[in-house]
Design an enzyme around this catalytic site. Structure first.
Site, short mmCIF file in Angstrom:
data_model
loop_
_atom_site.label_atom_id
_atom_site.label_comp_id
_atom_site.label_asym_id
_atom_site.label_seq_id
_atom_site.Cartn_x
_atom_site.Cartn_y
_atom_site.Cartn_z
N SER A 56 -50.58 95.27 24.96
CA SER A 56 -50.47 93.83 24.79
C SER A 56 -49.59 93.33 25.92
O SER A 56 -48.82 94.09 26.52
CB SER A 56 -49.89 93.47 23.43
OG SER A 56 -48.65 94.13 23.20
N HIS A 101 -46.29 97.24 24.77
CA HIS A 101 -46.20 95.80 25.04
C HIS A 101 -45.56 95.61 26.41
O HIS A 101 -44.41 96.01 26.62
CB HIS A 101 -45.36 95.12 23.96
CG HIS A 101 -45.35 93.62 24.05
ND1 HIS A 101 -46.46 92.85 23.75
CD2 HIS A 101 -44.37 92.75 24.40
CE1 HIS A 101 -46.15 91.57 23.89
NE2 HIS A 101 -44.90 91.49 24.30
N ASP A 149 -31.76 83.06 21.83
CA ASP A 149 -30.47 83.26 22.50
C ASP A 149 -29.53 82.09 22.26
O ASP A 149 -29.93 81.00 21.87
CB ASP A 149 -30.69 83.41 24.01
CG ASP A 149 -31.48 84.66 24.36
OD1 ASP A 149 -31.30 85.67 23.65
OD2 ASP A 149 -32.26 84.62 25.33
N PHE A 151 -30.31 92.06 34.88
CA PHE A 151 -30.71 91.60 33.55
C PHE A 151 -30.41 92.66 32.50
O PHE A 151 -29.98 92.35 31.39
CB PHE A 151 -32.20 91.25 33.56
CG PHE A 151 -32.67 90.62 32.28
CD1 PHE A 151 -32.25 89.36 31.91
CD2 PHE A 151 -33.54 91.31 31.44
CE1 PHE A 151 -32.69 88.77 30.73
CE2 PHE A 151 -33.98 90.74 30.25
CZ PHE A 151 -33.55 89.47 29.89
N GLU A 170 -47.01 90.10 27.56
CA GLU A 170 -46.21 88.90 27.33
C GLU A 170 -46.22 88.02 28.57
O GLU A 170 -46.05 88.49 29.69
CB GLU A 170 -44.76 89.28 27.00
CG GLU A 170 -43.87 88.05 26.76
CD GLU A 170 -42.45 88.42 26.44
OE1 GLU A 170 -42.23 88.93 25.32
OE2 GLU A 170 -41.55 88.20 27.29
#
Length: 305
Positions: free
Chosen positions: A14, A269, A108, A219, A16
């Site tokens: 999948s 994913h 967040d 990150f 995103e």
């Protein structure tokens, strides 16, 4: 190194995406979608943040996916800066559009990474509450949630994290998608902890192709993801060599997924960052092919037989 590449029908992926902010970004997003759609992903998710403009961009992207592609979209929802009444209205709007899959997240902090999260006084207080709210609107809606192999940065310990995940599952979540990670042993130990806690839904690995190692390392530090020394060494000296960087990134990511496949994992994913070429290359290495190409290969094999 894995000796056998799993066949196409045994691995499921999948993808995103995030909603575009400009016309140029929109063109890039739809170019990526067109490139990846032939790989027949199980679903594609579209991220969602606080603020009306972001929500509207997400809705527009999801609606266009429904109208113009054969992809199954999953709309992200968060608890940030919205009352229950407002969020329920968004859920119903998506439902009327035809969406039957949500990714339910707390969201967040409004002050950014590292800031303390403050729930809306009239809103859903946690992602577990949000899952329950979605299922109350339509019990048949599919709900995915997040999981953190290296613990959520704001959690005091793993027990707290796993307790929240269990509440999400008890409230109706059917799948957990993990934060990205690079150490498969860390993921496997996390799944063992989850199973001991009585959580048996699929824990789908979140895979981050490394488009820019410097950015992903920065990150990762903010969200508590470990960058193994061996991984940093792979990208050493490639800051100004994008072609080699891309080749290394595809190899590293494919190695990670194939190792997970050897451990019995079949669903993955990918966090695409709206960029298709690297993700497509990785999927090709994994043995995934466009449906038309697969049909042609089968027909050629049959003819030769």
């Amino acid at each position: 190194m894995p000796q056998n590449i799993p066949s196409r029908d045994k691995l499921r992926v999948s993808f995103e995406f995030f909603p575009p902010k400009t016309e140029r970004m929109e063109a890039g997003l739809w170019s990526a979608i067109e490139r990846l759609e032939p790989l027949s992903p199980s679903f594609v998710s579209v991220t969602y943040g606080a603020g009306g403009s972001t929500r509207e961009r997400t809705h527009q992207t999801v609606k266009r996916l429904l109208d113009e592609t054969k992809l199954v979209p999953a709309a992200h929802l968060t608890c940030v800066d919205a009352s229950r009444v407002e969020i329920d209205a968004v859920i119903r709007q998506y439902h009327e559009t035809g969406v039957r899959h949500f990714v339910a997240l707390r969201g967040d902090s409004q002050t950014g990474v590292g800031g303390k999260y403050a729930p809306h006084p009239d809103g859903y207080q946690s992602s577990a509450d949000l899952v329950a709210g979605i299922k109350a609107i339509d019990e048949e809606i599919e709900v995915s949630v997040s999981a953190y192999p290296e613990k959520h940065p704001e959690s005091s310990d793993f027990a707290t994290d796993i307790e929240l995940l269990k509440r999400k599952v008890d409230n109706g979540a059917c799948r957990a998608i993990t934060q990205f990670f690079f150490d498969n042993d860390v993921y496997e130990k996390f799944v063992e902890r989850v199973r001991r806690a009585g959580i048996y839904v699929p824990i789908v690995p979140g895979i981050a192709p490394i488009h820019d190692f410097t950015k992903i390392a920065r990150f990762a530090e903010g969200c508590g993801t470990t960058i193994p020394a061996w991984l940093a060494a792979r990208f050493e000296g490639l800051e100004n060599d994008p072609q080699t960087h891309s080749h290394v990134a595809a190899a590293v990511c494919a190695e990670q997924v194939l190792d997970l496949a050897d451990r019995g994992i079949r669903d993955f994913h990918f966090y695409t960052m709206n960029r298709a070429d690297l993700v497509y290359s990785i999927c090709h290495i994994l043995g995934l092919r466009p449906a038309s190409a697969t049909s042609l290969e089968a027909a050629t094999a049959a003819a030769a037989a």
